[in-house]
Design an enzyme around this catalytic site. Structure first.
Site, short mmCIF file in Angstrom:
data_model
loop_
_atom_site.label_atom_id
_atom_site.label_comp_id
_atom_site.label_asym_id
_atom_site.label_seq_id
_atom_site.Cartn_x
_atom_site.Cartn_y
_atom_site.Cartn_z
CG HIS A 26 -3.87 -0.56 -7.22
ND1 HIS A 26 -3.86 -1.05 -8.52
CD2 HIS A 26 -2.68 -0.93 -6.70
CE1 HIS A 26 -2.73 -1.67 -8.74
NE2 HIS A 26 -2.00 -1.62 -7.64
CG HIS A 28 -0.25 -4.36 -3.61
ND1 HIS A 28 -0.28 -5.53 -4.34
CD2 HIS A 28 -0.29 -3.35 -4.52
CE1 HIS A 28 -0.32 -5.24 -5.64
NE2 HIS A 28 -0.33 -3.92 -5.76
CG ASP A 30 2.49 -7.95 -0.27
OD1 ASP A 30 1.79 -7.05 -0.79
OD2 ASP A 30 3.08 -8.81 -0.94
N GLY A 188 3.24 -8.05 -10.57
CA GLY A 188 4.65 -8.40 -10.73
C GLY A 188 5.24 -7.65 -11.90
CG HIS A 215 -0.66 -4.71 -11.07
ND1 HIS A 215 -1.55 -5.45 -10.31
CD2 HIS A 215 -0.05 -3.85 -10.22
CE1 HIS A 215 -1.48 -5.04 -9.05
NE2 HIS A 215 -0.59 -4.08 -8.96
CD GLU A 218 3.57 -0.07 -11.42
OE1 GLU A 218 3.96 0.43 -10.35
OE2 GLU A 218 3.19 -1.25 -11.52
CG ASP A 308 0.96 0.47 -5.77
OD1 ASP A 308 0.42 -0.66 -5.73
OD2 ASP A 308 1.93 0.71 -6.49
#
Length: 371
Positions: A26, A28, A30, A188, A215, A218, A308
């Site tokens: 996991h 990202h 960006d 998101g 996701h 969370e 993350d």
């Protein structure tokens, strides 16, 4: 009698954990840019909205904004990184640097996710976005190999849960699965955007024998997890920390009692992509010592440890595992257990997973244990 040929186990610290072969599920794209790259790309594309162009100050700004205790505030930081990732060259550079950085951190297998729909403001179409990222992963992997650092990277294509392009992104994940894409994800803000809004996308992916991670659990609770698993057929849960809401512990040190959903997830060995530092920053856990990963590890859920967003949370997989070992007293056996859990749960073929476990991961940890 002690084995006279056995070596003393390496102490667990950042240097030794960095040498350990690690697996990351996991992460990202960006959220993992080098801060200097953000500044350079902003200058190249004329983006003038960065809070500062001083590398140290910008790194501190990202961390401070991320450490707000709010998932929504945390997500705002991506406005800057996404803004500078709107060209083929920028995407390729970011992906190549991600591969190199992860390899330098001792990661031998990683799945890095990104949302193609977020990178089309500069005129690229989604296929070009995917091609640029996959090309970057190849370049970075080759550069790492030239330095003797082995890494295998798969891409996860993410659809934004507040948008309406999930079926399109799911089809892209299937179309590109033979050239580096290993699965499909949605991400998101959870609240108000349940995964069941995207059922057609998940059904398509499953019908095509492809993989899904979602996701869930969370910033929102058990309903998000339940929908992700029982309605959408997620193979893995992105975060999943709120599954502890279905676990009752009576008093201090009492015997935990699992509710039906928690028991089903543990019994079914559903992997949890836990991201401890990120969870602290978004308010999903008050402290590392109180993070649900401690209880879930003790109860032997299929826990994996992840980063993350390495830029926003100023972390690496080495720092995540080192901090967990220090906080909970974990030894090399537990760190290996986290790593094998992740490798077992990766979205690549069984033969390749087994080879990495037997030929890379287990020997690497054996050397650190001195066995």
């Amino acid at each position: 009698m002690a084995d006279p040929t056995a070596e003393t186990p390496a102490p667990i610290n950042s240097d030794s954990v960095r040498r350990a072969p690690k697996v990351l599920l996991h992460d990202h794209l960006d959220g993992g840019l080098r801060v200097g790259t953000v500044i350079e790309l902003a200058r190249e594309c004329g983006y003038d909205k960065l809070p500062t162009t001083d590398p140290g100050e910008l790194a501190a700004w990202f961390l401070g904004a991320a450490h707000s205790g709010s998932l929504e505030r945390y997500l705002e930081t991506f406005g800057h990184t996404v803004a500078v990732l709107q060209t083929r060259d920028a995407l390729t550079r970011a992906a190549a640097e991600a591969a190199e950085d992860l390899a330098a951190d001792g990661v031998v297998y990683a799945e890095v996710r990104f949302a193609p729909e977020l990178h089309v403001e500069g005129g690229l179409d989604v296929d070009a976005v995917i091609g640029a990222v996959l090309n970057g992963f190849r370049i970075g992997t080759e550069k790492a190999a030239a330095r003797g650092q082995r890494i295998r990277i798969g891409a996860l294509l993410t659809a934004m849960r507040h948008a309406a392009r999930s079926r399109e992104i799911a089809e892209l994940a299937v179309r590109h699965r033979d050239v580096g894409v290993v699965g499909f994800d949605i991400a998101g803000a959870e609240k108000g955007f349940p995964p069941t809004r995207h059922l057609d996308a998940f059904e398509y992916v499953r019908q095509q024998n492809a993989h899904v991670t979602i996701h869930a659990g969370e910033a929102f609770g058990l309903p998000s997890i339940w929908e992700a698993i029982q309605w959408c057929g997620a193979d893995r849960l992105g975060h999943g920390v709120r599954i502890v809401d279905d676990i009752t512990v009576e008093g201090d040190g009492g015997t935990p009692r699992l509710g039906r959903l928690a028991a089903w997830i543990r019994d079914s060995r559903v992997p949890l992509e836990m991201c401890p530092t990120s969870n602290l920053h978004t308010g999903a856990a008050p402290s590392l010592a109180e993070h649900p990963i401690g209880l879930l590890t003790r109860l032997r859920f299929r826990v994996t440890v992840n980063t993350d967003n390495r830029l926003m949370s100023d972390c690496s997989l080495t720092s995540e595992l080192t901090d967990l070992a220090e906080t909970f007293g974990y030894g090399w056996d537990t760190l290996q257990w986290f790593t094998v859990n992740a490798m077992k749960s990766a979205f690549i073929g069984f033969d390749e997973r087994l080879a990495l476990i037997e030929d890379v991961i287990k020997p690497g940890y054996a050397a650190l244990r001195g066995t």
